[in-house]
Scaffold this motif. Structure first.
Motif, PDB file in Angstrom:
ATOM      1  N   ASP A   1       2.992  75.838  40.936  1.00 54.92           N
ATOM      2  CA  ASP A   1       4.093  76.423  40.182  1.00 54.92           C
ATOM      3  C   ASP A   1       3.646  77.657  39.414  1.00 54.92           C
ATOM      4  OD1 ASP A   1       2.636  75.181  38.189  1.00 54.92           O
ATOM      5  OD2 ASP A   1       4.139  73.653  37.766  1.00 54.92           O
ATOM      6  N   THR A   2       4.626  78.416  38.950  1.00 55.33           N
ATOM      7  CA  THR A   2       4.395  79.626  38.170  1.00 55.33           C
ATOM      8  C   THR A   2       5.460  79.705  37.091  1.00 55.33           C
ATOM      9  OG1 THR A   2       4.101  82.032  38.305  1.00 55.33           O
ATOM     10  CG2 THR A   2       5.814  81.083  39.678  1.00 55.33           C
ATOM     11  N   ARG A   3       5.125  80.378  36.029  1.00 53.05           N
ATOM     12  CA  ARG A   3       6.071  80.463  34.903  1.00 53.05           C
ATOM     13  C   ARG A   3       7.278  81.304  35.291  1.00 53.05           C
ATOM     14  NH1 ARG A   3       5.688  85.415  32.567  1.00 53.05           N
ATOM     15  NH2 ARG A   3       3.837  86.659  33.074  1.00 53.05           N
ATOM     16  N   VAL A   4       8.386  81.062  34.605  1.00 55.92           N
ATOM     17  CA  VAL A   4       9.609  81.824  34.815  1.00 55.92           C
ATOM     18  C   VAL A   4      10.382  81.823  33.504  1.00 55.92           C
ATOM     19  CG1 VAL A   4      11.014  79.848  35.550  1.00 55.92           C
ATOM     20  CG2 VAL A   4      11.569  82.132  36.391  1.00 55.92           C
ATOM     21  N   SER A   5      11.187  82.849  33.283  1.00 60.83           N
ATOM     22  CA  SER A   5      11.994  82.932  32.063  1.00 60.83           C
ATOM     23  C   SER A   5      13.468  82.764  32.406  1.00 60.83           C
ATOM     24  CB  SER A   5      11.782  84.285  31.374  1.00 60.83           C
ATOM     25  OG  SER A   5      10.461  84.409  30.890  1.00 60.83           O
ATOM     26  N   ILE A   6      14.144  81.894  31.658  1.00 61.53           N
ATOM     27  CA  ILE A   6      15.581  81.677  31.808  1.00 61.53           C
ATOM     28  C   ILE A   6      16.216  81.912  30.443  1.00 61.53           C
ATOM     29  CG2 ILE A   6      17.385  80.062  32.491  1.00 61.53           C
ATOM     30  CD1 ILE A   6      15.302  78.564  34.131  1.00 61.53           C
ATOM     31  N   LEU A   7      17.071  82.905  30.357  1.00 60.92           N
ATOM     32  CA  LEU A   7      17.598  83.346  29.061  1.00 60.92           C
ATOM     33  C   LEU A   7      18.324  82.230  28.320  1.00 60.92           C
ATOM     34  CD1 LEU A   7      17.583  85.979  27.462  1.00 60.92           C
ATOM     35  CD2 LEU A   7      19.814  86.520  28.434  1.00 60.92           C
ATOM     36  N   SER A   8      19.161  81.464  29.018  1.00 69.47           N
ATOM     37  CA  SER A   8      19.922  80.394  28.352  1.00 69.47           C
ATOM     38  C   SER A   8      18.983  79.316  27.816  1.00 69.47           C
ATOM     39  CB  SER A   8      20.927  79.776  29.326  1.00 69.47           C
ATOM     40  OG  SER A   8      20.261  79.176  30.436  1.00 69.47           O
ATOM     41  N   VAL A   9      17.889  79.052  28.523  1.00 73.86           N
ATOM     42  CA  VAL A   9      16.925  78.055  28.058  1.00 73.86           C
ATOM     43  C   VAL A   9      16.183  78.567  26.825  1.00 73.86           C
ATOM     44  CG1 VAL A   9      14.813  76.804  28.673  1.00 73.86           C
ATOM     45  CG2 VAL A   9      16.662  77.047  30.342  1.00 73.86           C
ATOM     46  N   LYS A  10      15.875  79.859  26.798  1.00 78.07           N
ATOM     47  CA  LYS A  10      15.212  80.435  25.629  1.00 78.07           C
ATOM     48  C   LYS A  10      16.071  80.274  24.371  1.00 78.07           C
ATOM     49  CE  LYS A  10      12.177  83.945  27.652  1.00 78.07           C
ATOM     50  NZ  LYS A  10      10.992  83.614  26.836  1.00 78.07           N
ATOM     51  N   LYS A  11      17.384  80.418  24.540  1.00 79.76           N
ATOM     52  CA  LYS A  11      18.284  80.224  23.396  1.00 79.76           C
ATOM     53  C   LYS A  11      18.284  78.769  22.947  1.00 79.76           C
ATOM     54  CE  LYS A  11      21.357  84.086  24.549  1.00 79.76           C
ATOM     55  NZ  LYS A  11      22.730  84.483  24.940  1.00 79.76           N
ATOM     56  N   GLU A  12      18.277  77.847  23.914  1.00 80.05           N
ATOM     57  CA  GLU A  12      18.226  76.423  23.569  1.00 80.05           C
ATOM     58  C   GLU A  12      16.918  76.068  22.863  1.00 80.05           C
ATOM     59  OE1 GLU A  12      18.784  74.200  27.098  1.00 80.05           O
ATOM     60  OE2 GLU A  12      20.791  74.984  27.520  1.00 80.05           O
ATOM     61  N   ASN A  13      15.841  76.722  23.256  1.00 83.16           N
ATOM     62  CA  ASN A  13      14.531  76.405  22.679  1.00 83.16           C
ATOM     63  C   ASN A  13      14.464  76.669  21.176  1.00 83.16           C
ATOM     64  OD1 ASN A  13      13.587  75.620  25.162  1.00 83.16           O
ATOM     65  ND2 ASN A  13      12.571  77.557  25.616  1.00 83.16           N
ATOM     66  N   LYS A  14      15.310  77.572  20.695  1.00 79.08           N
ATOM     67  CA  LYS A  14      15.291  77.898  19.264  1.00 79.08           C
ATOM     68  C   LYS A  14      15.726  76.712  18.413  1.00 79.08           C
ATOM     69  CE  LYS A  14      16.147  82.823  20.005  1.00 79.08           C
ATOM     70  NZ  LYS A  14      17.070  83.971  19.772  1.00 79.08           N
ATOM     71  N   THR A  15      16.478  75.785  19.005  1.00 80.80           N
ATOM     72  CA  THR A  15      16.955  74.611  18.260  1.00 80.80           C
ATOM     73  C   THR A  15      16.067  73.393  18.472  1.00 80.80           C
ATOM     74  OG1 THR A  15      18.404  73.929  20.086  1.00 80.80           O
ATOM     75  CG2 THR A  15      19.316  75.476  18.481  1.00 80.80           C
ATOM     76  N   LYS A  16      15.024  73.510  19.282  1.00 77.78           N
ATOM     77  CA  LYS A  16      14.162  72.363  19.588  1.00 77.78           C
ATOM     78  C   LYS A  16      13.070  72.196  18.548  1.00 77.78           C
ATOM     79  CE  LYS A  16      14.779  72.028  24.576  1.00 77.78           C
ATOM     80  NZ  LYS A  16      15.188  70.606  24.527  1.00 77.78           N
ATOM     81  N   ARG A  17      12.569  70.966  18.462  1.00 78.10           N
ATOM     82  CA  ARG A  17      11.454  70.684  17.567  1.00 78.10           C
ATOM     83  C   ARG A  17      10.164  71.266  18.151  1.00 78.10           C
ATOM     84  NH1 ARG A  17      13.451  65.578  18.395  1.00 78.10           N
ATOM     85  NH2 ARG A  17      11.454  65.026  19.359  1.00 78.10           N
TER      86      ARG A  17
END
Length: 539
Positions: A260-276
């Protein structure tokens, strides 16, 4: 010589000088401090990742990891004759038949490589086998092998047609009469072949929609990038049932490669701001190569799951009672984070790379390991070129590769004899060999066991090219579209099928493909088309 290393004290002294030095102009002080702060932050992040100047230099260097290049660099060998002697000294006693074969050139590809080309047969108008020689010698002509040549033609990737329908209106009743279109013409704005091309170039060619928009405008076909995105989504919608069937078939395979290789998903990045802080925030694209005796299947999965979790999900489709599959991946713990019975393999290229990276610091020890691995990989190249079966390959490796692998292990065991510091870079490289030795040497014991995971890394470059050109996916839905198109296209291509024709067929026969997706796989869709009396769509 330019200094490439700087100590913490030297950096702090220079920073202090820029901050308080009387001879530093005021207009330069602010810019200088900004640059130093940026340098300090970058330096900290680099060393957090275990990076150093040598690794960075290698990262941007055109030199490959081939033994020839590594030895030339480390031993300061400048002449080809010296280099030849150094690399062939160990190999002299392990010569294989492949060493006598002349290296292939890089000229024109042979006719056999044009697997999906349209074939046109030209026949004599007045000659047949057994006929009289036209030169009047009295002899009879007989069949020979056809004289074949390749002719390559070009045209615009997408062309537009403007249909003008003749129209009349009655002067008395006002009714309008419009000419009908021909049977081979559709009212659909974008036909199946154009849709397939757009989706293929976006997700397999790494050409973002805004670049396709500019390119098509040059060819006189102005389509906006938003419309191109809608077209690609329709292609994935036509194809997703086949993608699901492909996963179920792939799960029954005997051998799996994945990485596998890293990838960026904009909607997931926004969700990550609310994660612990202890919750996972990473996203990755995993490439699977699922091998059977008759065909290979390629699958891509993009999202929060890493390779091990994606493999575990894929195995949910595996039929009970089947023998444990062979699995090849690098030794990262996440790749084997499941409790599924498998025959584990680890990649020898990864083990070798540990020595490539430290060859400057430990030239003698690393050169020995690289030379032994050169023999092993040369033997594997011979097996592939000779196209021998799995049993013959196993016998060949036992005879030719067991000895150099034994020498590699014996060198690694120096760490257990306190001849090498365990926590040094060389010690860690040796320890990697010892820790995963059983999985690194499966190819010496089991028929059909791979020696490396290069095929997964090569396939994964498709996702990396996409990342370099497009940077991010906007949503997870967009990432899923990429997975569907890439999986079907690469599977089709590597099974000798034109991927654009295949995707076009799925688009043109959506209702059929959704009703019976098992009949629309890359290797059987042409038979399905013939059975329903449809012609192949020209790409």
């Amino acid at each position: 010589m330019i200094k490439t290393e700087i100590t913490e004290k030297e950096f702090n002294d220079f920073y202090s000088y820029i901050s308080t030095g009387k001879d530093v102009p005021a207009n330069m002080r602010k810019s200088g401090l900004f640059l130093l702060e940026a340098f300090k932050e970058c330096r900290a992040k680099i060393f957090e990742q275990g990076m150093n100047i040598k690794k960075l230099r290698r990262l941007f260097s055109p030199i490959t990891e081939k033994t020839r290049n590594i030895l030339k660099e480390k031993k300061n060998i400048t002449s080809e004759k010296e280099l030849q002697k150094s690399t062939e000294a160990v190999e002299e006693t392990h010569k294989s038949p492949s060493s006598e074969v002349k290296k292939e050139g890089h000229g024109k590809r042979p006719v056999s490589n044009f697997k999906t080309a349209r074939r046109i047969r030209h026949v004599h108008s007045d000659l047949k086998s057994g006929g009289v020689c036209p030169d009047g010698c009295g002899g009879k002509v007989y069949d020979l092998d056809d004289r074949i040549f390749v002719r390559i033609t070009g045209h615009s990737p997408i062309e537009a047609e403007i249909h003008e329908r003749e129209t009349f209106r009655c002067s008395k009743c006002g009714n309008i009469f419009v000419a009908d279109i021909s049977e081979d013409t559709s009212y659909e704005r974008v036909d199946a072949s154009a849709s397939a091309y757009i989706a293929f170039m976006r997700y397999c060619g790494g050409l973002p929609f805004y670049r396709q928009e500019r390119l098509l405008e040059m060819f006189g076909v102005p389509i906006s990038d938003s419309e191109l995105a809608e077209i690609a989504e329709k292609v994935a919608d036509c194809s997703y049932p086949v993608h699901e069937i492909l996963q179920k078939i792939a799960a029954q395979s005997n051998l799996f490669h994945y990485d596998d290789t890293r990838v960026s998903i904009l909607s997931v990045k926004k969700e990550n701001k609310t994660k612990r802080k202890d919750e996972r925030i990473g996203t990755a694209t995993t490439a699977f190569i699922c091998k059977n005796e008759d065909r290979d299947i390629f699958l891509f999965f993009t999202g929060r799951n890493h390779a091990g979790e994606n493999f575990s999900a894929l195995m949910q489709h595996r039929k009970p009672g089947l023998a444990p599959p062979k699995v090849m991946a690098d030794a990262a713990a996440k790749n084997f984070s499941y409790e599924i019975p498998i025959i584990r393999h680890n990649c020898n290229v990864h083990a070798r790379r540990n020595f490539v990276e430290i060859a400057e610091s430990f030239p003698e020890q690393c050169t020995f390991i690289l030379e032994q691995y050169a023999i092993v990989f040369k033997n594997e190249a011979h097996c592939q070129k000779a196209n021998i079966n799995a049993q013959e390959r196993l016998v060949y490796h036992k005879k030719q590769s067991a000895e150099p692998m034994k020498k590699i292990y014996e060198a690694a065991c120096s760490i257990t004899k306190n001849e090498t510091e365990k926590h040094s870079p060389l010690g860690r490289a040796y320890n990697y060999l010892i820790k995963y030795w059983e999985y690194l040497t499966q190819f010496l014991r089991i028929e059909g066991s791979p020696i490396d995971n290069n095929i997964a890394e090569r396939v994964l470059k498709l996702a990396i090219v996409q990342r370099k050109n497009s940077l991010i996916f906007k949503t997870e839905q967009g990432a899923l579209l990429s997975d569907i198109i890439m999986s079907l296209s690469i599977t089709a291509h590597l099974n000798g099928i034109n991927p654009i024709k295949y995707l076009a067929a799925l688009c043109d026969h959506k209702s059929y493909a959704h009703a019976h997706p098992e009949k629309w796989l890359p290797w059987n869709y042409e038979g399905t088309l013939n059975s329903i009396g449809k012609k192949l769509i020209a790409a």
